[in-house]
Design an enzyme around this catalytic site. Structure first.
Site, PDB file in Angstrom:
ATOM      1  CB  CYS A   2     -32.623 -27.417 -36.493  1.00 41.58           C
ATOM      2  SG  CYS A   2     -31.912 -25.807 -37.975  1.00 41.58           S
ATOM      3  CG  ASN A 114     -32.049 -24.926 -33.716  1.00 43.29           C
ATOM      4  OD1 ASN A 114     -32.184 -24.138 -34.219  1.00 43.29           O
ATOM      5  ND2 ASN A 114     -33.607 -24.767 -32.465  1.00 43.29           N
ATOM      6  CD  GLU A 502     -53.698 -15.837 -38.396  1.00 43.60           C
ATOM      7  OE1 GLU A 502     -52.565 -15.525 -39.030  1.00 43.60           O
ATOM      8  OE2 GLU A 502     -53.714 -17.558 -38.167  1.00 43.60           O
ATOM      9  CD  GLU A 509     -49.016 -20.274 -41.642  1.00 39.62           C
ATOM     10  OE1 GLU A 509     -47.933 -20.270 -41.737  1.00 39.62           O
ATOM     11  OE2 GLU A 509     -49.764 -19.873 -41.154  1.00 39.62           O
ATOM     12  CG  HIS A 525     -55.779   5.133 -49.920  1.00 43.99           C
ATOM     13  ND1 HIS A 525     -56.072   6.895 -49.800  1.00 43.99           N
ATOM     14  CD2 HIS A 525     -57.429   4.967 -48.606  1.00 43.99           C
ATOM     15  CE1 HIS A 525     -56.896   7.335 -48.982  1.00 43.99           C
ATOM     16  NE2 HIS A 525     -57.053   6.067 -48.167  1.00 43.99           N
TER      17      HIS A 525
HETATM   18  O1  M6R Z   1     -44.152 -19.885 -31.670  1.00 45.54           O
HETATM   19  P1  M6R Z   1     -45.102 -18.320 -31.829  1.00 45.54           P
HETATM   20  O2  M6R Z   1     -46.336 -18.212 -31.554  1.00 45.54           O
HETATM   21  O3  M6R Z   1     -43.828 -17.492 -31.245  1.00 45.54           O
HETATM   22  O4  M6R Z   1     -44.508 -18.723 -33.898  1.00 45.54           O
HETATM   23  C1  M6R Z   1     -44.319 -16.799 -34.100  1.00 45.54           C
HETATM   24  C2  M6R Z   1     -45.020 -16.911 -35.639  1.00 45.54           C
HETATM   25  O5  M6R Z   1     -43.616 -17.889 -36.398  1.00 45.54           O
HETATM   26  C3  M6R Z   1     -45.727 -17.979 -36.153  1.00 45.54           C
HETATM   27  O6  M6R Z   1     -47.746 -17.497 -35.405  1.00 45.54           O
HETATM   28  C4  M6R Z   1     -45.967 -17.764 -37.487  1.00 45.54           C
HETATM   29  O7  M6R Z   1     -46.686 -17.131 -38.158  1.00 45.54           O
HETATM   30  C5  M6R Z   1     -47.826 -19.519 -38.216  1.00 45.54           C
HETATM   31  N1  M6R Z   1     -46.874 -20.312 -38.792  1.00 45.54           N
HETATM   32  C6  M6R Z   1     -48.604 -18.658 -39.156  1.00 45.54           C
HETATM   33  O8  M6R Z   1     -48.897 -19.410 -38.748  1.00 45.54           O
END
Ligand code: M6R
Length: 629
Positions: A2, A114, A502, A509, A525
């Site tokens: 948040c 938060n 990735e 997403e 597999h």
């Molecule tokens: O801020 P961070 O790099 O620690 O965040 C980690 C993940 O939450 C972040 O990479 C998430 O997977 C992304 N939305 C991917 O695009």
């Protein structure tokens, strides 16, 4: 998760809060709300309060009618105070009732929160027994009622900070909190345990924010709160006291982020802008960090622990999501270049398992763009509590992870606003490579000429990415051609196994389609059973040491009528015979093919999602920074 913004000072709080919360919307955007107190003299404080479901623009439209006209009529006031919140739901559906601020029974104590209150159910039951009425399903609301209860117990003229302190002793969980009591209308209270919060220092005005981007337009001078801090802010100054013991002395820091990076400019979305920024962001990440004369990386942030690196026998790597995949690739680099054993695991699993550390020879290395990811922070704290040397590759300066690690390397890529991480990944991978080269040289497992060829190639990466960006029409066209498909398999081997993960994460997403990333070898597999003409595979298949094996896998898919989009090395004239579509990347060292291929996959995900009408900068259900476990 948040977003929180707070203000106390002599200006109009409403535009300051709205402007701030808009910058934080990427942290959570299922509902938002604010409360403002306008203080004219000791007896006269007007309160304005509103909430709204959905994006911050909904709240903005609402307060335009509900609060702004009334506020505009008040021309004389001593001070204004306000707290504002954008929510990413944990307990309770996105609704106006569940949106913050929450308040006590008398509507006198307002809080925005938060984090997660783990013992809220027990506390809530006790409070209900003592006559409290709740208006939401959230865990956060108990905080307002608990403070009310503590105030009652303290009786008479009690300072709000004392009641907050007592209330927080009863709470188990994580919090970044901003609190406003209408009876003390010039006081903003803040408290932190595990969830980020900082104070912005202005002239006769002070700000609170869960993320510096919210207040950068107003001030660049900030103080980061630490766990178990309680802070009191008034227009005359701020003080930090400990919740349980005396707080340490804090020195304000100046944030030097460029505001231009926080604007979309001519780009339709932040995600696209940040993809296009990669030649520049990689250059920023390596600037001054390569000694080309002596063929070695110069990582200033590791200077103090450099001698300890010589004793390292195992590197434990962690992070979440995209940052974890950057770590997974770095693991390969460290093993290949430094011949040091390395393991990588998502932080969310890592910190639940019993870890067997060797404190004198392990190195814990974590990756995080925001530096605030709760799971990564927990994993880091676990390693630290066992005396293991810890490093961070982090973007946000002063963030919790950067302050917790023993040493680290900042990414220097400016703010990443798009929820889908793009430029953070390529920068982390490049820094991971620099670290692997450094370890290789320190451990004498890498010759200087080998280091040279890697460092020289790193220098060329921005240009090569630039080439992919220039030729991106083809990627857009392929994404458009495939926009009707609802399932994708991403396949890659060796260094491009993390790339496949990735690529799949990016696609799911931002476009919400089913996408799975796996190693090409794994496919036969079991997953190959899914393949038919409706199930395309995106194969990362550069000319590298595993090319032939990948080609065999491609043949297996083709034999089952699976459409193939190949990401291949330019000059590969045979791949077209197998693939339905081919996107070429420039030639590079095998270890850097993931960087170039990832840029292609980012663009594919972006154009695919746009073609399907998705909001790529604010995908549903997501938040930029995940500060709860
Ligand atoms: O801020 P961070 O790099 O620690 O965040 C980690 C993940 O939450 C972040 O990479 C998430 O997977 C992304 N939305 C991917 O695009």
């Amino acid at each position: 998760m948040c977003g929180i913004v707070g203000y106390v000072g002599k200006k109009n709080a409403l535009p300051i809060l709205l402007e701030g919360i808009k910058h934080l919307e990427y942290r959570g955007y299922d509902s938002s709300g604010l409360v403002i107190g306008v203080h004219s003299n000791l007896k006269n404080t007007d309160i304005f309060f509103d909430k709204s479901v959905g994006k911050v623009s909904n709240l903005e439209a609402k307060v335009k009618k509900s609060i702004r006209p009334k506020l505009n009529k008040i021309t004389k006031f001593n001070s204004q105070i306000g707290i504002c919140h954008s929510r990413w739901a944990t307990h309770g559906i996105p609704s106006e009732e569940n949106a913050h601020p929450h308040f006590d029974c008398n509507k006198e104590i307002y809080i925005v929160h938060n984090g997660i209150i783990e013992n809220y159910a027990v506390l809530k039951a006790e409070l209900i027994k003592s006559g409290h009425k709740f208006s939401s399903e959230t865990d956060s609301e108990v905080i307002a009622h608990l403070i009310e209860e503590e105030k009652k117990k303290l009786k008479g003229r009690v300072r709000i900070e004392k009641a907050v302190k007592n209330a927080l002793q009863k709470i188990k969980g994580t919090y970044g909190l901003a609190i406003f009591d209408v009876n003390e209308p010039e006081k903003l209270i803040a408290a932190r345990n595990f969830s980020p919060l900082l104070i912005g220092i202005g002239k006769g005005e002070y700000f609170l924010a869960s993320d510096a981007t919210a207040i950068l337009k107003r001030t660049r001078k900030v103080v980061y709160l630490e766990d178990n801090d309680l802070a009191v802010l008034t227009p005359r100054g701020y003080k930090i006291v400990g919740l349980f013991k005396r707080a340490s002395k804090r020195t304000p820091q100046i944030i030097d982020w460029n505001m231009e990076k926080m604007k979309k400019g001519e780009f339709a979305h932040f995600m696209l802008k940040e993809i296009y920024e990669q030649p520049e962001s990689i250059s920023d990440s390596i600037r001054g960090r390569i000694d080309y004369k002596n063929n070695k990386p110069v990582l200033g942030g590791l200077q103090l622990i450099k001698k300890d690196l010589k004793n390292i026998k195992r590197v434990i790597i962690s992070g979440m999501g995209t940052a974890y995949y950057a770590g997974l690739l770095t693991k390969d680099y460290i093993e290949e270049l430094a011949k040091i054993s390395a393991v990588a695991e998502p932080a969310s699993e890592f910190h639940h398992r019993k870890q067997i550390y060797s404190k004198d020879s392990d190195l814990f290395l974590c990756f995080s763009q925001s530096g605030e990811t709760a799971d990564t922070l927990s994993a880091l704290c676990d390693a630290k509590s066992h005396g293991v040397l810890s490093l961070g590759i982090v973007n946000v300066v002063g963030s919790s992870i950067s302050r917790t690690t023993d040493a680290g390397v900042y990414q220097h890529i400016g703010p990443e606003i798009g929820v889908a991480s793009t430029k953070a990944f390529t920068s982390q991978v490049v820094i991971g490579a620099l670290l692997a080269v450094l370890l290789g040289l320190e451990h004498k497992t890498l010759f200087s000429h080998e280091a040279k060829s890697i460092l020289d190639e790193i220098k060329k990466l921005p240009l090569k990415i630039g080439k992919i960006l220039e030729d991106s029409d083809k990627i857009k066209q392929v994404a458009n051609n495939f926009q009707k498909y609802n399932n994708f398999l991403f396949l890659g081997r060796k260094y491009n196994f993390p790339t496949a993960l990735e690529g799949a994460l990016k696609l799911k997403e931002v476009s919400y389609v089913h996408a799975e990333g796996m190693s090409s070898g794994e496919m036969k597999h079991g997953p190959i059973a899914m393949i038919d003409s409706t199930f395309p595979c995106i194969m990362i298949i550069p000319k590298d040491s595993v090319y032939e094996k990948n080609i065999s896998n491609a043949e297996e898919i083709k034999a089952r009528s699976g459409p193939i989009i190949a990401i291949a090395t330019e000059g590969d004239n045979t791949i077209n015979k197998i693939s339905n579509e081919t996107i070429f990347i420039p030639k590079t060292l095998e270890i850097f093919t993931p960087i170039l291929a990832t840029v292609v996959l980012q663009l594919f995900a972006y154009h695919f999602a746009v073609a399907r009408g998705c909001d790529v900068d604010k995908p549903r259900n997501l938040a930029k920074s995940v500060t709860v476990e």
